[in-house]
Design a protein around this motif. Sequence first.
Motif, PDB file in Angstrom:
ATOM      1  N   GLN A   1      18.026  20.308  -1.068  1.00 52.68           N
ATOM      2  CA  GLN A   1      17.374  20.598  -2.340  1.00 52.68           C
ATOM      3  C   GLN A   1      18.394  20.763  -3.459  1.00 52.68           C
ATOM      4  O   GLN A   1      18.181  20.322  -4.591  1.00 52.68           O
ATOM      5  CB  GLN A   1      16.519  21.862  -2.205  1.00 52.68           C
ATOM      6  N   GLU A   2      19.520  21.382  -3.138  1.00 46.26           N
ATOM      7  CA  GLU A   2      20.589  21.549  -4.131  1.00 46.26           C
ATOM      8  C   GLU A   2      21.149  20.204  -4.558  1.00 46.26           C
ATOM      9  O   GLU A   2      21.391  19.961  -5.756  1.00 46.26           O
ATOM     10  CB  GLU A   2      21.703  22.418  -3.546  1.00 46.26           C
ATOM     11  N   LEU A   3      21.342  19.317  -3.599  1.00 44.26           N
ATOM     12  CA  LEU A   3      21.888  17.992  -3.906  1.00 44.26           C
ATOM     13  C   LEU A   3      20.914  17.165  -4.734  1.00 44.26           C
ATOM     14  O   LEU A   3      21.315  16.408  -5.627  1.00 44.26           O
ATOM     15  CB  LEU A   3      22.236  17.261  -2.603  1.00 44.26           C
ATOM     16  N   ILE A   4      19.624  17.308  -4.458  1.00 38.03           N
ATOM     17  CA  ILE A   4      18.606  16.621  -5.256  1.00 38.03           C
ATOM     18  C   ILE A   4      18.638  17.146  -6.690  1.00 38.03           C
ATOM     19  O   ILE A   4      18.581  16.378  -7.661  1.00 38.03           O
ATOM     20  CB  ILE A   4      17.206  16.815  -4.628  1.00 38.03           C
TER      21      ILE A   4
ATOM     22  N   GLY B   1      21.215  15.752  -8.828  1.00 35.62           N
ATOM     23  CA  GLY B   1      21.064  14.343  -9.140  1.00 35.62           C
ATOM     24  C   GLY B   1      21.945  13.447  -8.293  1.00 35.62           C
ATOM     25  O   GLY B   1      22.185  12.288  -8.643  1.00 35.62           O
ATOM     26  N   GLU B   2      22.419  13.972  -7.150  1.00 30.71           N
ATOM     27  CA  GLU B   2      23.333  13.207  -6.307  1.00 30.71           C
ATOM     28  C   GLU B   2      22.677  12.675  -5.041  1.00 30.71           C
ATOM     29  O   GLU B   2      23.306  11.946  -4.277  1.00 30.71           O
ATOM     30  CB  GLU B   2      24.548  14.073  -5.941  1.00 30.71           C
ATOM     31  N   LEU B   3      21.412  13.014  -4.826  1.00 25.25           N
ATOM     32  CA  LEU B   3      20.743  12.599  -3.597  1.00 25.25           C
ATOM     33  C   LEU B   3      19.274  12.335  -3.877  1.00 25.25           C
ATOM     34  O   LEU B   3      18.629  13.067  -4.626  1.00 25.25           O
ATOM     35  CB  LEU B   3      20.866  13.682  -2.520  1.00 25.25           C
ATOM     36  N   GLN B   4      18.776  11.275  -3.262  1.00 25.88           N
ATOM     37  CA  GLN B   4      17.349  10.957  -3.305  1.00 25.88           C
ATOM     38  C   GLN B   4      16.839  10.956  -1.870  1.00 25.88           C
ATOM     39  O   GLN B   4      17.473  10.385  -0.979  1.00 25.88           O
ATOM     40  CB  GLN B   4      17.129   9.594  -3.946  1.00 25.88           C
TER      41      GLN B   4
ATOM     42  N   TYR C   1      17.711   8.701   3.139  1.00 21.62           N
ATOM     43  CA  TYR C   1      18.527   9.263   2.063  1.00 21.62           C
ATOM     44  C   TYR C   1      19.250   8.160   1.292  1.00 21.62           C
ATOM     45  O   TYR C   1      19.719   7.178   1.865  1.00 21.62           O
ATOM     46  CB  TYR C   1      19.576  10.225   2.633  1.00 21.62           C
ATOM     47  N   TRP C   2      19.355   8.367  -0.023  1.00 19.95           N
ATOM     48  CA  TRP C   2      20.144   7.511  -0.897  1.00 19.95           C
ATOM     49  C   TRP C   2      21.081   8.392  -1.714  1.00 19.95           C
ATOM     50  O   TRP C   2      20.642   9.357  -2.329  1.00 19.95           O
ATOM     51  CB  TRP C   2      19.258   6.717  -1.862  1.00 19.95           C
TER      52      TRP C   2
ATOM     53  N   THR D   1      23.808   2.325  -7.016  1.00 17.30           N
ATOM     54  CA  THR D   1      23.607   3.542  -7.799  1.00 17.30           C
ATOM     55  C   THR D   1      22.245   3.513  -8.481  1.00 17.30           C
ATOM     56  O   THR D   1      21.582   2.494  -8.566  1.00 17.30           O
ATOM     57  CB  THR D   1      24.693   3.691  -8.887  1.00 17.30           C
ATOM     58  N   ARG D   2      21.841   4.679  -8.993  1.00 15.41           N
ATOM     59  CA  ARG D   2      20.674   4.763  -9.840  1.00 15.41           C
ATOM     60  C   ARG D   2      21.042   4.314 -11.246  1.00 15.41           C
ATOM     61  O   ARG D   2      22.204   4.367 -11.649  1.00 15.41           O
ATOM     62  CB  ARG D   2      20.172   6.212  -9.898  1.00 15.41           C
ATOM     63  N   ILE D   3      20.053   3.898 -12.008  1.00 17.12           N
ATOM     64  CA  ILE D   3      20.305   3.485 -13.376  1.00 17.12           C
ATOM     65  C   ILE D   3      20.532   4.706 -14.263  1.00 17.12           C
ATOM     66  O   ILE D   3      19.955   5.780 -14.035  1.00 17.12           O
ATOM     67  CB  ILE D   3      19.130   2.643 -13.925  1.00 17.12           C
ATOM     68  N   SER D   4      21.384   4.557 -15.256  1.00 17.27           N
ATOM     69  CA  SER D   4      21.632   5.633 -16.209  1.00 17.27           C
ATOM     70  C   SER D   4      20.465   5.740 -17.184  1.00 17.27           C
ATOM     71  O   SER D   4      19.865   4.731 -17.565  1.00 17.27           O
ATOM     72  CB  SER D   4      22.923   5.360 -16.979  1.00 17.27           C
TER      73      SER D   4
END
Length: 206
Positions: A58-61, A64-67, A84-85, A127-130
């Motif tokens: 939950q902390e990593l989500i 913004g570092e984990l999906q 996980y991503w 990566t995710r989009i900015s």
Amino acid sequence: MSIEAVSLVLNESKATGRAKLVLIGIANHLGDQGAWPSIATLARYANSSERSVKRDLQELIALGELQVELQNAPMNSQYKTNLYWITIQAGVTDWVSKSDSLGKSGVTSGDTQTITNNRNETKRIATRISKDFQPSKELLDWQSKNFPAINVELETAKFTDFFLSSPKGVKLDWDAAWRNWIRNSSKSKPWAKKNNSKALEEWAND
């Protein structure tokens, strides 16, 4: 990909303590289809309880570092683990291994890993989009030459919002993804029809 992902986490993650160790554990399993280690495996890596690992996730989500896609691992089992991503934005450093011969396990054959700025040799992390993504001058020149009728501001806003809201919105090359979006926008937009709404989702996840 796991070697590059571990290096990315070690050098770019803002997580600390056990949470960072959990993220390293996920990175160690990362492949083209994501990572799906069990909670028990992550707890073993971190020498911690499964409940603590769930809090770390939950902390990593939140960072913004984990999906996390709950119970969506691509595995042939009745009881699926989470998928996980890692969504850390790769910044100033490009990671590459001396050896290009990674096995299926993601372990090198003894070569050490180095850092390089040679983009012809770089192995990239999806990566995710900015949120503030904007096409470069080169992209705008390409669009102006090939698809001058496109409303760039509108299509870029739609492109960004779509991938920000997509649960699988990770790409190796966002410039290439934008060009594909513009190409598709120049057509008759088959996904705008109700019966073809699935087409865009399939394309976005290619």
